[in-house]
Enzyme design. Structure first.
Site, PDB file in Angstrom:
ATOM      1  N   TYR A 111      21.771   3.387  13.974  1.00 19.34           N
ATOM      2  CA  TYR A 111      20.470   3.968  13.645  1.00 19.34           C
ATOM      3  C   TYR A 111      19.480   2.850  13.343  1.00 19.34           C
ATOM      4  O   TYR A 111      19.420   2.351  12.225  1.00 19.34           O
ATOM      5  CB  TYR A 111      20.621   4.894  12.445  1.00 19.34           C
ATOM      6  CG  TYR A 111      19.362   5.641  12.066  1.00 19.34           C
ATOM      7  CD1 TYR A 111      18.759   6.519  12.955  1.00 19.34           C
ATOM      8  CD2 TYR A 111      18.787   5.483  10.810  1.00 19.34           C
ATOM      9  CE1 TYR A 111      17.618   7.219  12.611  1.00 19.34           C
ATOM     10  CE2 TYR A 111      17.651   6.181  10.443  1.00 19.34           C
ATOM     11  CZ  TYR A 111      17.069   7.039  11.351  1.00 19.34           C
ATOM     12  OH  TYR A 111      15.940   7.735  11.005  1.00 19.34           O
ATOM     13  N   TYR A 171      16.297  11.885  20.069  1.00 21.97           N
ATOM     14  CA  TYR A 171      16.441  11.402  18.698  1.00 21.97           C
ATOM     15  C   TYR A 171      17.425  12.288  17.946  1.00 21.97           C
ATOM     16  O   TYR A 171      17.088  13.361  17.449  1.00 21.97           O
ATOM     17  CB  TYR A 171      15.072  11.402  18.022  1.00 21.97           C
ATOM     18  CG  TYR A 171      15.014  10.636  16.733  1.00 21.97           C
ATOM     19  CD1 TYR A 171      14.803   9.261  16.729  1.00 21.97           C
ATOM     20  CD2 TYR A 171      15.150  11.275  15.501  1.00 21.97           C
ATOM     21  CE1 TYR A 171      14.733   8.547  15.542  1.00 21.97           C
ATOM     22  CE2 TYR A 171      15.090  10.573  14.310  1.00 21.97           C
ATOM     23  CZ  TYR A 171      14.873   9.207  14.341  1.00 21.97           C
ATOM     24  OH  TYR A 171      14.809   8.496  13.166  1.00 21.97           O
TER      25      TYR A 171
END
Length: 347
Positions: A308, A264
């Site tokens: 994202y 991440y």
């Protein structure tokens, strides 16, 4: 997935349906038995999606509140439904207009939930980037890393994205280009921050099928840290510090078993932090070994370059990588000192 853009021109519901229908079609499933999603008040409600998919009698369904911390652990929720016999198939999705709609770096003063923000906002803490920049500054200092290492992370992300037709940013970057990027909150430049995007991503979790990736292990948890800095003895200590050991124990695996990391990367400094925490690169080797370690991290460009979707596009890429023979995939989701992680293995 839907197309990744900065202005979708449609609602999050339309994005969710595009991704959901594609996922169901690929799985050969007409209607899911259960539907799960996660959001921050910015997505399409599960029941709306169910209605548009023609699900007349809804089974287990849930909307989990949260952002990137959920992108790995929601697989655990889905797997529990399947393994318990509650559902044969579970549709999982994340949809948002994260650029043209609600954006994370726009905070207002308020009472109730999130009230603490009114005390930090006047000092420039306008969103997550400013808060995590403080932790980044300390982390670089403690590990002997510099802006050159952040540049390496970003430039490798851009290089990976060149071969990804879905990526929002498909443009090579030089070190000079990186240094020319505007500073947002030292040491983080604009390029060190993930791409705010409009998009949706969906997948189907079902009983094991030949050749399909398996959910080997999922963990969720954390401790005091980045998101509650006033309660942390080490502001650089993120979720991986707490979760790496339990994840490998649950999977019966070790770091050397991992073939590819879908980490991440909301901010560039989190990549070396996670490489260290999950045992993919020793702390002593961070400065000199970072570039080589990035060869097997986020081969699609990650959140820094592809887009994202609150980490769920990394989840989808983990599936693609396991399917393509990359070996076991480590998937992580971040929210500061708390988060989630999963390991997917070949079927």
């Amino acid at each position: 997935m839907s197309e990744i853009t900065r202005a979708s021109g449609v609602t999050p519901l339309a994005l969710a349906l595009t991704a959901a229908r594609a996922a169901l079609a690929e799985a050969g499933i007409e209607r899911p038995d259960a539907i799960l999603s996660y959001h921050l008040g910015d997505s399409a409600p599960v029941l709306y999606v169910a209605r548009e998919l023609g699900v007349t009698e809804i089974g287990w369904h849930n909307e989990l509140y949260g952002g990137g911390t959920q992108c790995a652990s929601i697989l655990g929720d889905a797997a529990l439904l399947v393994s318990s016999g509650i559902a044969r198939s579970v549709l999982v999705y994340r949809a948002l207009n994260g650029r043209s709609g609600k954006r994370m770096n726009n905070l207002g003063l308020k009472l109730g939930e999130g009230a603490e923000e009114q005390f930090t906002h006047p000092y420039g803490m306008a969103g997550p980037v400013h808060q995590f920049a403080l932790a980044a500054q300390r982390y670089l200092h403690d590990r002997g890393l510099t802006e050159n290492h952040l540049s390496t992370v970003v430039r490798r992300s851009r290089a990976h994205a060149l071969d990804n037709p879905r990526a929002l940013v498909r443009k090579p970057m030089t070190h000079a280009d990186y240094l020319a990027e505007p500073m947002i909150a030292s040491p983080l430049r604009r390029a060190d921050c993930c791409q705010e995007t409009d998009a949706a991503c969906a997948l189907v979790v079902a009983a094991p099928r030949p050749g399909a990736p398996r959910i080997r292990a999922v963990v969720r948890g954390g401790g005091p840290g980045c998101s509650t800095m006033d309660r942390a003895d080490d502001v650089t200590r993120t979720f991986g510090h707490y979760l790496a050991g339990p994840l490998y124990d649950a999977a019966g695996m070790k770091p050397s078993d991992i073939g590819v990391g879908l980490l991440y990367d909301a901010y560039s400094w989190l990549v070396p932090r996670q490489l260290e925490d999950f045992g993919l690169l020793a702390r002593a080797d961070l400065a000199d070994g970072l570039a080589d370690a990035l060869d097997r991290v986020n081969p699609h460009g990650g959140l820094l370059s592809e887009g994202y979707v609150h980490g769920f596009n990394n989840t989808a890429e983990a599936v693609r990588q396991v399917r393509s023979g990359a070996g076991p995939a480590l998937l992580t989701g971040f929210g500061g000192s708390y988060g989630s992680a999963a390991i997917l293995t070949p079927g």
